[in-house]
Design a protein around this motif. Structure first.
Motif: not given
Length: 235
Positions: A107-111, A157-161, A212-216, A222-224
């Motif tokens: 999520a951080t890399i995407v943000a 890309a998300v599914a592959a990781r 900051v908001g986009l990362r969070g 994603l975690i949820g």
């Protein structure tokens, strides 16, 4: 002093495929340049035509509307971002053994990759509210097909990781990325008046708040979803 030459006189109607593509590229490049210092809403078709050196009616010979120009540019920027993101996301993702660190890292890399592309964020924020309002049914079908393919690429890309996620979750996350960027970006670009008041109230700079908001926000989504999926599997 003689009359000022009209730049539009140097443009003759393109008839061959290569010439048409060159005109379209010139229009898109001009639109891209104008977006460097102003939002989509502040760029009129007349101004764009003047910058590219064409009459307004001539521009409409290559794109059906102002909105179609910027949607085409959006697709180009979207694909370029996905190309870069595929190299930015490592395989496997870093993790220290704690729960959900891989989701947080992704999520951080995407943000951060989106924060580095303000033009893409601007176009995504204008997509549904502005740009999809003045296009034909045929163009809408083609654009939505491209947008869906772009979302599929991000989901893949998300599914592959994160292969442990159910098949639907990466697609759900891809949709959340667009919604969060579109919702948060306008607040990152306030008017001068609002920016002044924000500084007076001690708020962080808007761009910093967006990052900051986009990362969070992306990490929380994603975690949820990962926690929800794990709980569902345990039922």
């Amino acid at each position: 002093m003689g009359p000022v030459p009209d730049r539009r006189a140097t443009f003759q109607r393109a008839r061959r495929p290569g010439e048409i593509e060159a005109r379209q590229t010139a229009i898109l490049n001009t639109a891209r340049g104008m977006l460097l210092d102003r939002p989509v809403a502040d760029i009129s078709l007349r101004e764009l035509a003047t910058e590219v050196g064409l009459a307004k009616s001539n521009v409409l010979g290559y794109f059906e509307s102002r909105e179609a120009i910027f949607l085409e540019l959006l697709n180009t920027e979207w694909q370029s971002w996905l190309d870069d993101l595929d190299t930015l996301l490592p395989k496997p993702l870093p993790g220290d053994g704690r729960p959900r660190t891989k989701e947080s890292a992704l999520a951080t890399i995407v943000a951060d990759s989106l924060v580095a592309r303000p033009m893409l964020c601007e176009l995504l924020s204008a997509m549904a509210a502005v740009l999809e309002r003045n296009i034909s049914l045929e163009f809408a079908r083609e654009f939505k097909r491209k947008a869906s393919a772009n979302n599929d690429r991000l989901a893949a890309a998300v599914a592959a990781r994160l292969p442990h996620l159910p098949q639907a979750t990466p697609h759900e996350f891809a949709g959340a990325v667009i919604v969060l960027v579109a919702g948060m970006w306008p607040f990152a670009n306030p008017t001068d008046t609002v920016a002044t008041v924000s500084r007076e109230m001690g708020f962080p700079p808007p761009k910093e708040k967006f990052a900051v908001g986009l990362r969070g926000g992306l990490a929380a989504h994603l975690i949820g979803m990962a926690v929800r999926d794990a709980a569902t599997e345990g039922d």
